[in-house]
Write a protein that holds these residues in place. Structure first.
Motif, PDB file in Angstrom:
ATOM      1  N   VAL A  36       6.817 -15.306   9.032  1.00  0.00           N
ATOM      2  CA  VAL A  36       7.789 -14.463   9.409  1.00  0.00           C
ATOM      3  C   VAL A  36       7.270 -12.959   9.948  1.00  0.00           C
ATOM      4  N   ASP A  37       7.641 -12.554  11.212  1.00  0.00           N
ATOM      5  CA  ASP A  37       7.033 -11.284  11.715  1.00  0.00           C
ATOM      6  C   ASP A  37       7.955 -10.320  10.790  1.00  0.00           C
ATOM      7  N   LEU A  38       7.381  -9.101  10.758  1.00  0.00           N
ATOM      8  CA  LEU A  38       8.058  -7.832   9.940  1.00  0.00           C
ATOM      9  C   LEU A  38       8.104  -6.888  10.831  1.00  0.00           C
ATOM     10  N   ASP A  39       9.066  -6.107  10.795  1.00  0.00           N
ATOM     11  CA  ASP A  39       9.267  -4.891  11.558  1.00  0.00           C
ATOM     12  C   ASP A  39       8.723  -3.609  10.967  1.00  0.00           C
ATOM     13  N   VAL A  40       7.908  -2.967  11.889  1.00  0.00           N
ATOM     14  CA  VAL A  40       7.111  -1.589  11.516  1.00  0.00           C
ATOM     15  C   VAL A  40       7.727  -0.665  12.465  1.00  0.00           C
ATOM     16  N   ASP A  41       8.166   0.430  11.629  1.00  0.00           N
ATOM     17  CA  ASP A  41       8.565   1.620  12.426  1.00  0.00           C
ATOM     18  C   ASP A  41       7.517   2.781  12.563  1.00  0.00           C
ATOM     19  N   ASP A  42       6.798   3.159  11.470  1.00  0.00           N
ATOM     20  CA  ASP A  42       5.907   4.037  11.603  1.00  0.00           C
ATOM     21  C   ASP A  42       4.471   4.142  11.997  1.00  0.00           C
ATOM     22  N   TRP A  43       4.214   3.811  13.255  1.00  0.00           N
ATOM     23  CA  TRP A  43       2.820   3.513  13.737  1.00  0.00           C
ATOM     24  C   TRP A  43       2.118   4.768  14.053  1.00  0.00           C
ATOM     25  N   PRO A  44       1.026   5.089  13.544  1.00  0.00           N
ATOM     26  CA  PRO A  44       0.216   6.038  14.086  1.00  0.00           C
ATOM     27  C   PRO A  44      -0.128   6.164  15.562  1.00  0.00           C
ATOM     28  N   GLU A  45      -0.616   7.278  16.013  1.00  0.00           N
ATOM     29  CA  GLU A  45      -1.014   7.098  17.484  1.00  0.00           C
ATOM     30  C   GLU A  45      -2.332   6.640  17.566  1.00  0.00           C
ATOM     31  N   PRO A  46      -2.434   5.539  18.359  1.00  0.00           N
ATOM     32  CA  PRO A  46      -3.467   4.846  18.749  1.00  0.00           C
ATOM     33  C   PRO A  46      -4.717   5.794  19.111  1.00  0.00           C
ATOM     34  N   GLU A  47      -4.459   7.035  19.616  1.00  0.00           N
ATOM     35  CA  GLU A  47      -5.622   7.578  20.123  1.00  0.00           C
ATOM     36  C   GLU A  47      -6.317   8.445  19.063  1.00  0.00           C
ATOM     37  N   CYS A 142      -8.487   4.666   6.288  1.00  0.00           N
ATOM     38  CA  CYS A 142      -8.083   3.408   6.464  1.00  0.00           C
ATOM     39  C   CYS A 142      -6.455   3.461   6.076  1.00  0.00           C
ATOM     40  N   GLY A 143      -5.569   3.081   7.058  1.00  0.00           N
ATOM     41  CA  GLY A 143      -4.199   3.002   6.942  1.00  0.00           C
ATOM     42  C   GLY A 143      -3.808   1.352   7.012  1.00  0.00           C
ATOM     43  N   MET A 144      -2.811   0.971   6.373  1.00  0.00           N
ATOM     44  CA  MET A 144      -2.443  -0.353   6.388  1.00  0.00           C
ATOM     45  C   MET A 144      -1.099  -0.402   6.857  1.00  0.00           C
ATOM     46  N   ARG A 145      -0.715  -1.411   7.901  1.00  0.00           N
ATOM     47  CA  ARG A 145       0.521  -1.943   7.972  1.00  0.00           C
ATOM     48  C   ARG A 145       0.724  -3.348   8.074  1.00  0.00           C
ATOM     49  N   GLU A 146       1.877  -3.848   7.306  1.00  0.00           N
ATOM     50  CA  GLU A 146       2.275  -4.973   6.852  1.00  0.00           C
ATOM     51  C   GLU A 146       2.820  -5.803   8.115  1.00  0.00           C
ATOM     52  N   VAL A 147       2.352  -6.739   8.761  1.00  0.00           N
ATOM     53  CA  VAL A 147       3.169  -7.049   9.979  1.00  0.00           C
ATOM     54  C   VAL A 147       3.571  -8.460  10.070  1.00  0.00           C
ATOM     55  N   TYR A 148       3.222  -9.080   8.933  1.00  0.00           N
ATOM     56  CA  TYR A 148       3.945 -10.546   9.010  1.00  0.00           C
ATOM     57  C   TYR A 148       3.986 -10.910   7.493  1.00  0.00           C
ATOM     58  N   ALA A 149       4.697 -11.889   7.145  1.00  0.00           N
ATOM     59  CA  ALA A 149       4.674 -12.475   5.757  1.00  0.00           C
ATOM     60  C   ALA A 149       4.626 -14.003   5.981  1.00  0.00           C
ATOM     61  N   MET A 150       4.365 -14.691   4.862  1.00  0.00           N
ATOM     62  CA  MET A 150       4.523 -16.201   4.626  1.00  0.00           C
ATOM     63  C   MET A 150       5.469 -16.412   3.779  1.00  0.00           C
ATOM     64  N   GLU A 151       6.256 -17.154   4.043  1.00  0.00           N
ATOM     65  CA  GLU A 151       7.549 -17.344   3.048  1.00  0.00           C
ATOM     66  C   GLU A 151       7.394 -18.828   2.612  1.00  0.00           C
ATOM     67  N   ARG A 152       7.725 -19.481   1.604  1.00  0.00           N
ATOM     68  CA  ARG A 152       7.893 -20.679   0.976  1.00  0.00           C
ATOM     69  C   ARG A 152       8.691 -21.566   2.287  1.00  0.00           C
ATOM     70  N   ALA A 153       8.246 -22.652   2.572  1.00  0.00           N
ATOM     71  CA  ALA A 153       9.115 -23.541   3.306  1.00  0.00           C
ATOM     72  C   ALA A 153       9.551 -24.793   2.631  1.00  0.00           C
ATOM     73  N   GLY A 154       9.537 -24.902   1.492  1.00  0.00           N
ATOM     74  CA  GLY A 154      10.133 -25.783   0.771  1.00  0.00           C
ATOM     75  C   GLY A 154       9.133 -27.014   0.285  1.00  0.00           C
ATOM     76  N   ASP A 155       9.516 -27.724  -0.305  1.00  0.00           N
ATOM     77  CA  ASP A 155       8.388 -28.952  -1.043  1.00  0.00           C
ATOM     78  C   ASP A 155       8.112 -30.003   0.210  1.00  0.00           C
ATOM     79  N   PRO A 156       7.073 -30.552   0.214  1.00  0.00           N
ATOM     80  CA  PRO A 156       6.746 -31.634   1.301  1.00  0.00           C
ATOM     81  C   PRO A 156       7.669 -32.530   1.362  1.00  0.00           C
ATOM     82  N   PRO A 157       7.951 -33.419   2.392  1.00  0.00           N
ATOM     83  CA  PRO A 157       8.826 -34.342   2.448  1.00  0.00           C
ATOM     84  C   PRO A 157       8.831 -35.406   1.475  1.00  0.00           C
TER      85      PRO A 157
END
Length: 235
Positions: A36-47, A142-157
């Motif tokens: 799942v992609d996460l929304d990030v609003d507070d980006w530092p200036e790449p420069e 170092c600064g960190m931005r969380e840009v994705y998450a891995m969510e449980r998809a349920g048990d195997p078939p």
């Protein structure tokens, strides 16, 4: 032809399955997580940044459509391993340095590169290790931005669970500690304990939760190539 369970998220699961088929195995794909992609609003200036750090190709995938990505992609990139480095290059990054496949080697590689300005770590919500903390000890910002998450998809078939219970499926590939724990949880909830399993893990840490369910073999180094080679040799 040996049947082997692959529970890593897509699209990596399908890539692994195709690799296993080319090696003469029969993959059974049942992802336990979905990205799942996460929304990030507070980006530092790449420069104001010296480099990017990435520990998963999924972080690159999450960023490619973001408006800021072309500016970030112009920065040097430190990638944890070959797959991550390949994803960065495919997404337009031209200055990519690949580490040895672990958080420790990534930190060491960044310290050796000694970027003049702070590093931006594009991270997942669930992760192991503290890259920014390790860099701070060496005087690298170092600064960190969380840009994705891995969510449980349920048990195997049900058919996969039945194959595990009956012993028709006894080989498991494990890529991460969280994946190993999720699979151990699934095995612990089966109608009856499965016969002893053969677990092939990218690291001791990834495979540890599955020790009660059989034997554990660990790849020579934390790369998919080494893991597949381990499985090939065992079969």
């Amino acid at each position: 032809m040996t049947r082997v369970l692959v529970t890593r998220p897509e699209p990596a699961a399908s890539r692994t399955a195709e690799l296993l088929r080319r090696h003469g195995h029969e993959p059974v794909v049942a992802p336990l997580f979905k990205p799942v992609d996460l929304d990030v609003d507070d980006w530092p200036e790449p420069e104001g940044l010296g480099a990017l750090a990435v520990t998963s190709a999924r972080a690159i995938t999450a960023m490619e459509a973001h408006p800021i990505w072309p500016r970030l992609a112009a920065l040097p990139v430190f990638a944890v391993g070959p797959a991550c480095g390949a994803a960065a290059r495919a997404a337009g990054c031209s200055r990519v340095t690949v580490a040895g496949g672990t958080m420790d080697t990534l930190a060491e590689t960044i310290v050796e590169g000694r970027p003049a300005r702070p590093v931006l770590y594009l991270a997942g919500r669930h992760r192991s290790g503290d890259l920014c903390g390790a860099l701070a000890q060496s005087g690298i910002g170092c600064g960190m931005r969380e840009v994705y998450a891995m969510e449980r998809a349920g048990d195997p078939p049900a058919m996969v669970r039945a194959a595990l219970t009956s012993g028709a499926l006894r080989h498991l590939l494990v890529y991460s500690r969280r994946g190993g724990q999720a699979l151990a949880d699934v095995l612990g909830r089966l109608d009856r304990p499965p016969p002893p399993l053969r677990v092939y893990a990218l690291s001791e840490n990834a495979g540890d939760p599955l020790r009660p369910f059989g034997t554990l073999a660990v790849a020579e180094n934390p790369s998919e190539a080494a893991l597949i080679a381990l499985f090939d040799a065992a079969c």
